[in-house]
Design an enzyme around this catalytic site. Structure first.
Site, PDB file in Angstrom:
ATOM      1  N   THR A 176       0.862  -1.177   0.000  1.00  0.00           N
ATOM      2  CA  THR A 176       0.000   0.000   0.000  1.00  0.00           C
ATOM      3  C   THR A 176       0.903   1.233   0.000  1.00  0.00           C
ATOM      4  O   THR A 176       1.943   1.221   0.646  1.00  0.00           O
ATOM      5  CB  THR A 176      -0.838  -0.022   1.289  1.00  0.00           C
ATOM      6  OG1 THR A 176      -1.829  -1.005   1.148  1.00  0.00           O
ATOM      7  CG2 THR A 176      -1.503   1.320   1.557  1.00  0.00           C
ATOM      8  N   ARG A 204     -14.845  -5.987   0.004  1.00  0.00           N
ATOM      9  CA  ARG A 204     -14.186  -5.602   1.267  1.00  0.00           C
ATOM     10  C   ARG A 204     -13.529  -4.212   1.099  1.00  0.00           C
ATOM     11  O   ARG A 204     -12.880  -3.920   0.104  1.00  0.00           O
ATOM     12  CB  ARG A 204     -13.123  -6.642   1.618  1.00  0.00           C
ATOM     13  CG  ARG A 204     -12.310  -6.320   2.880  1.00  0.00           C
ATOM     14  CD  ARG A 204     -10.990  -5.634   2.565  1.00  0.00           C
ATOM     15  NE  ARG A 204     -10.134  -5.502   3.736  1.00  0.00           N
ATOM     16  CZ  ARG A 204      -9.022  -4.790   3.764  1.00  0.00           C
ATOM     17  NH1 ARG A 204      -8.615  -4.150   2.697  1.00  0.00           N
ATOM     18  NH2 ARG A 204      -8.299  -4.708   4.847  1.00  0.00           N
ATOM     19  N   GLY A 206     -10.955  -1.511   2.986  1.00  0.00           N
ATOM     20  CA  GLY A 206      -9.975  -1.339   4.061  1.00  0.00           C
ATOM     21  C   GLY A 206      -9.973   0.078   4.593  1.00  0.00           C
ATOM     22  O   GLY A 206     -10.924   0.843   4.408  1.00  0.00           O
ATOM     23  N   ASP A 207      -8.891   0.444   5.270  1.00  0.00           N
ATOM     24  CA  ASP A 207      -8.791   1.775   5.877  1.00  0.00           C
ATOM     25  C   ASP A 207      -8.362   2.844   4.872  1.00  0.00           C
ATOM     26  O   ASP A 207      -8.643   4.031   5.067  1.00  0.00           O
ATOM     27  CB  ASP A 207      -7.764   1.755   7.028  1.00  0.00           C
ATOM     28  CG  ASP A 207      -6.379   1.355   6.530  1.00  0.00           C
ATOM     29  OD1 ASP A 207      -6.281   0.358   5.780  1.00  0.00           O
ATOM     30  OD2 ASP A 207      -5.404   2.035   6.873  1.00  0.00           O
ATOM     31  N   THR A 227      -0.582   2.393   6.813  1.00  0.00           N
ATOM     32  CA  THR A 227      -0.515   1.108   6.113  1.00  0.00           C
ATOM     33  C   THR A 227      -0.526  -0.010   7.141  1.00  0.00           C
ATOM     34  O   THR A 227       0.058   0.130   8.214  1.00  0.00           O
ATOM     35  CB  THR A 227       0.736   0.986   5.226  1.00  0.00           C
ATOM     36  OG1 THR A 227       0.799  -0.351   4.701  1.00  0.00           O
ATOM     37  CG2 THR A 227       2.021   1.285   5.975  1.00  0.00           C
ATOM     38  N   GLY A 228      -1.210  -1.082   6.829  1.00  0.00           N
ATOM     39  CA  GLY A 228      -1.273  -2.192   7.779  1.00  0.00           C
ATOM     40  C   GLY A 228      -2.596  -2.905   7.661  1.00  0.00           C
ATOM     41  O   GLY A 228      -3.291  -2.790   6.636  1.00  0.00           O
ATOM     42  N   GLY A 230      -5.963  -3.166   7.648  1.00  0.00           N
ATOM     43  CA  GLY A 230      -6.948  -2.098   7.562  1.00  0.00           C
ATOM     44  C   GLY A 230      -8.071  -2.168   8.574  1.00  0.00           C
ATOM     45  O   GLY A 230      -8.525  -1.141   9.086  1.00  0.00           O
TER      46      GLY A 230
HETATM   47  N1  ASP Z   1      -4.220  -0.971   4.816  1.00  0.00           N
HETATM   48  C1  ASP Z   1      -4.426  -1.712   3.593  1.00  0.00           C
HETATM   49  C2  ASP Z   1      -5.782  -2.380   3.651  1.00  0.00           C
HETATM   50  O1  ASP Z   1      -6.137  -2.921   4.688  1.00  0.00           O
HETATM   51  C3  ASP Z   1      -3.412  -2.771   3.347  1.00  0.00           C
HETATM   52  C4  ASP Z   1      -1.963  -2.380   3.538  1.00  0.00           C
HETATM   53  O2  ASP Z   1      -1.648  -1.318   4.045  1.00  0.00           O
HETATM   54  O3  ASP Z   1      -1.098  -3.164   3.112  1.00  0.00           O
HETATM   55  O4  ASP Z   1      -6.444  -2.434   2.651  1.00  0.00           O
END
Ligand code: ASP
Length: 310
Positions: A176, A204, A206-207, A227-228, A230
């Protein structure tokens, strides 16, 4: 007095450890991060807006198949791409976001178009693409977005009936992307763009496209891109939490960043974020093994890193 400027970017975080990438791969990642930073720096150097700088820096990362955003996005359970992006202008707290888009070359530019040319903040799927078409944005085919590594990860995830969160195992995908900036006029901006997580359910979200969770900017406090995993960032409203800690608890940026990470960890979340404040201070905390990241400011010092240590 002339304001300084600052720019930070990330390319995702996770199991980014030495030995996982060969020299050539390492150089490719670092080179693309540098290219993105140089591009944004040039814009800030010329006195243009933080918003322009982050959009432009993110477009370079979206166009690279190395990162999980735009070209090289991961696959959903159905073997399709569903990309999410958002950005926010700290000046008047204007924001734009897209979710579940399949055919746009640069979802971050669609987010900006929604912010600037519609009365809405977020558009989803076919509606977002129809709007982007009216705005003359560039469309691409699934072939263009395709990346063999992502496909192999998807096949593995399908076989094991798992969803690959970036941050859990050896099979993590990386990338991301996001950027935060302060411009010479004292404006802050933040943006994030992603393909999400491998083998995610169709639909789905994410954040990354959610203002306050994955992206937030307010000239009075800071600009943040996360990032992480979500789902945890949504539950903890991480990006806005950093800003709120500065606004309501009197934290400075690094205190607020540490407190927001603590809060994320309390609920079991893994990931990180980048942030910048009005003075050009930059933070880049993460609790995974590594994070693709870099920054540059007016003093000309540019750095890029991917592992935990230097
Ligand atoms: N935060 C992103 C999500 O959950 C994924 C990521 O940061 O790798 O979609």
């Amino acid at each position: 007095m002339k304001q300084t400027y600052a720019l930070a970017i990330h390319g995702g975080c996770g199991n980014v450890v030495r030995g996982r990438f060969n020299e050539e791969q390492e150089q490719a990642y670092l080179k693309t991060l540098q290219e993105s930073l140089r591009n944004g720096q040039q814009i800030l150097e010329e006195g243009e807006s933080a918003l322009q700088a982050i959009e432009s820096a993110i477009r370079i990362l979206e166009d690279s198949p190395l990162f999980n955003a735009g070209r090289g996005s991961v696959f959903t359970h159905l073997g399709t791409h569903e990309m999410d992006a958002s950005l926010m202008d700290g000046n008047r707290r204007r924001a734009g976001a897209v979710t579940g888009v399949k055919r746009l070359r640069n979802p971050i530019s669609a987010a900006r178009s929604i912010m600037e040319h519609s009365s809405h903040v977020m558009l989803a799927g076919a509606g977002a693409e129809a709007f982007a078409e009216q705005q003359g944005l560039e469309f691409v085919t699934p072939d263009w977005l395709f990346d063999q590594t992502r496909w192999d990860q998807y096949q593995k995830a399908l076989g094991e009936n798992r969803q690959f969160m970036d941050h859990a195992s050896d099979d993590q995908k990386y990338g991301t992307v996001g950027a935060v900036a302060l411009d010479r006029h004292g404006n802050l901006a933040a943006g994030s763009s992603t393909g999400g997580i491998t083998n995610k359910k169709h639909g789905r979200i994410g954040d990354s496209p959610i203002i306050g969770a994955g992206t937030y900017a307010d000239n009075a406090t800071c600009a943040i891109s996360c990032t992480g995993e979500g789902e945890y960032f949504i539950r903890d409203v991480t990006a806005h939490r950093v800003s709120a800690l500065m606004e309501y608890a009197g934290n400075n940026l690094s205190e607020a960043a540490a407190n927001a990470m603590k809060s994320l960890e309390q609920i079991g979340g893994h990931g990180g974020f980048i942030g910048v404040d009005q003075s050009g201070n930059i933070v880049m905390p993460f609790n995974t093994q590594g994070m693709f990241r870099g920054s540059v400011s007016e003093d000309g010092k540019l750095f890029v890193k991917m592992y935990e240590e230097v």
